[in-house]
Enzyme design. Structure first.
Site, mmCIF file in Angstrom:
data_model
loop_
_atom_site.group_PDB
_atom_site.id
_atom_site.type_symbol
_atom_site.label_atom_id
_atom_site.label_comp_id
_atom_site.label_asym_id
_atom_site.label_seq_id
_atom_site.Cartn_x
_atom_site.Cartn_y
_atom_site.Cartn_z
ATOM 1 C CG ASP A 38 -0.567 -2.307 6.477
ATOM 2 O OD1 ASP A 38 -1.685 -2.583 6.947
ATOM 3 O OD2 ASP A 38 -0.352 -1.276 5.810
ATOM 4 C CE1 TYR A 80 -9.486 3.256 5.887
ATOM 5 C CE2 TYR A 80 -8.506 4.284 7.816
ATOM 6 C CZ TYR A 80 -8.409 3.883 6.503
ATOM 7 O OH TYR A 80 -7.243 4.095 5.806
ATOM 8 C CE LYS A 81 -7.925 -0.341 4.460
ATOM 9 N NZ LYS A 81 -8.417 0.668 3.510
ATOM 10 N NE ARG A 100 -9.788 -2.908 -3.230
ATOM 11 C CZ ARG A 100 -9.263 -2.321 -2.157
ATOM 12 N NH1 ARG A 100 -8.115 -2.752 -1.675
ATOM 13 N NH2 ARG A 100 -9.855 -1.292 -1.589
ATOM 14 C CG PHE A 128 -2.039 1.010 1.077
ATOM 15 C CD1 PHE A 128 -3.111 0.767 0.224
ATOM 16 C CD2 PHE A 128 -1.999 2.204 1.769
ATOM 17 C CE1 PHE A 128 -4.126 1.701 0.082
ATOM 18 C CE2 PHE A 128 -3.016 3.142 1.625
ATOM 19 C CZ PHE A 128 -4.087 2.895 0.780
#
Length: 427
Positions: free
Chosen positions: A201, A226-227, A397, A132
């Site tokens: 991560d 927040y995912k 995705r 990321f």
């Protein structure tokens, strides 16, 4: 489950089905983007209103003690710790993923240089080229500060790059572009064999796939909430540190919440013992309280089988999506970027599209296809590739969060994709 009726029948028997009722999901929307931003838990709005109106409005400064604000970051860490293979007192929610990565990478580099550099200095940090971007930006910044080399490689090149001159290996457990999931225990073991510290991560893993930080003997981990944790946009991130490293941490952001005697107000910094030293400034209590509602769903999920049940459903959802796409959308240039091997797959499926399949033979058309799906109420997301000049293609995705995603949603999403491709409406 090749028919809609069969999918609906499985949904009726699904043990995790009651958890869907914990979320405020918009009517007419198939939400397959919880790996970017989780939906709103029904309890969150009332909880935030209570914090604002009662705890802040009426309690004022007393709420730091009376409402338990002062230790909420650690309590949330303890609440979620079992879901990532951590123990109480090893996790704290604080700051952002980027800030927490800066802290732990600083700590790892210092520790590596001080304790693990003999007989030769360690001069490299290794990561994936498709990690990321914020991770790579933070790593690039710290490498420049320390005069180190940031080495970016493809996944298949990793084993050959774990050499004695590497200080830190920085990886995402689940790759955000492809959904590829590393074998954390094996990779960590291989890194440690060369004296390399590991940072994981967990942004695209925590809450969606099994994670065992202590069992894997990892060194550091960070991640957002927040995912899959549904903490809300910009919700506080978390940091975990292996107990053997916790009190060796030199805090590069030595704020007062990480001080040993926070309210002594001394002029010099003395780090707190344990995980609290990884905190920095005053914590955002409204955001922390919203996050608690997202974590409470996981506490509820424990009675329905916990991570074993979540992972079983995640695999079934992604398997079904792959099968239906290949059965019903053949001939439209779609490819699979996500591993078929369930032990190497996160809770998402990423599709590619052939270059030159776009309008007038330009590009892949993947962005336009995703926009057409979103217009129909099927929300996934698009990730840009390298324009056909490298190994990374444009990505469609789709995230599958087993807390609320149904098998019916999977069938309908693929049917919308088939219609978008067949009709050409994406053009």
């Amino acid at each position: 489950m090749t028919t809609l009726e069969a999918c609906r029948e499985v949904d009726l028997q699904e043990p995790l089905a009651p958890l869907r009722d914990w979320f405020d999901l918009p009517a007419g929307v198939i939400y397959l983007d919880g790996n970017s931003l989780g939906p709103l838990p029904k309890a969150t709005a009332a909880r935030v209103a209570e914090v604002v109106q009662k705890e802040w409005g009426q309690g004022l400064i007393r709420s730091w003690n009376d409402a338990g604000w002062i230790d909420l970051p650690q309590r949330l860490g303890d609440q979620f710790a079992p879901w990532i293979g951590a123990k109480a007192g090893e996790v704290v929610f604080t700051d952002t993923t980027s800030v927490n990565l800066y802290k732990v990478l600083s700590a790892a580099l210092r520790l590596s240089c001080e304790e693990f550099s003999d007989p030769a200095p360690r001069t490299k940090v290794v990561s994936e080229r498709s990690n990321f971007p914020t991770d790579l930006y933070i790593a690039e910044s710290l490498c420049k500060q320390h005069g180190l080399e940031l080495v970016l490689v493809e996944p298949e090149e990793l084993p050959a790059c774990l050499t004695p001159d590497v200080a830190v290996l920085l990886l995402s457990h689940v790759n955000y572009r492809t959904g590829h999931m590393h074998n954390m225990a094996q990779v960590t073991q291989d890194a440690h064999a060369q004296g390399i510290l590991t940072i994981w991560d967990l942004c695209h893993a925590a809450g969606a796939v099994p994670v065992d930080l202590n069992g894997s003997n990892a060194d550091y981990a960070i991640g957002c909430s927040y995912k899959y944790m549904n903490g809300g946009p910009g919700a506080p991130a978390f940091v975990w540190v292996n107990a053997r490293h916790t009190d060796k941490f030199w805090q590069p952001l030595s704020g007062w919440f990480g001080h040993a005697e926070q309210f002594a107000f001394t002029s010099d910094y003395q780090p707190a013992p344990g995980i609290r030293r990884y905190m920095c400034g005053t914590q955002p209590m409204i955001a922390m309280s919203a996050l608690q509602c997202g974590l409470d769903v996981y506490t509820e999920a424990e009675q329905y089988g916990g991570m074993v049940a979540l992972r079983r459903k995640s695999v079934a959802l992604t398997d079904l999506f792959i099968q239906l796409v290949e059965d019903r959308c053949a001939g439209y240039g779609l490819g699979l970027a996500t591993p078929r091997d369930i032990f190497a797959r996160g809770s998402q499926v990423c599709l590619t599209r052939d270059e030159g399949a776009g309008v007038d033979g330009q590009g892949s058309g993947a962005y336009a296809i995703m926009q057409a799906l979103i217009a129909r109420g099927v929300i996934g997301d698009f990730r840009k590739g390298d324009g056909g000049n490298g190994p990374h293609k444009d990505i469609l995705r789709f995230g599958f969060t087993p807390l609320y995603t149904r098998f019916e949603d999977v069938w309908n999403a693929v049917e919308h994709l088939r219609q978008v491709l067949e009709s050409g409406e994406w053009q």
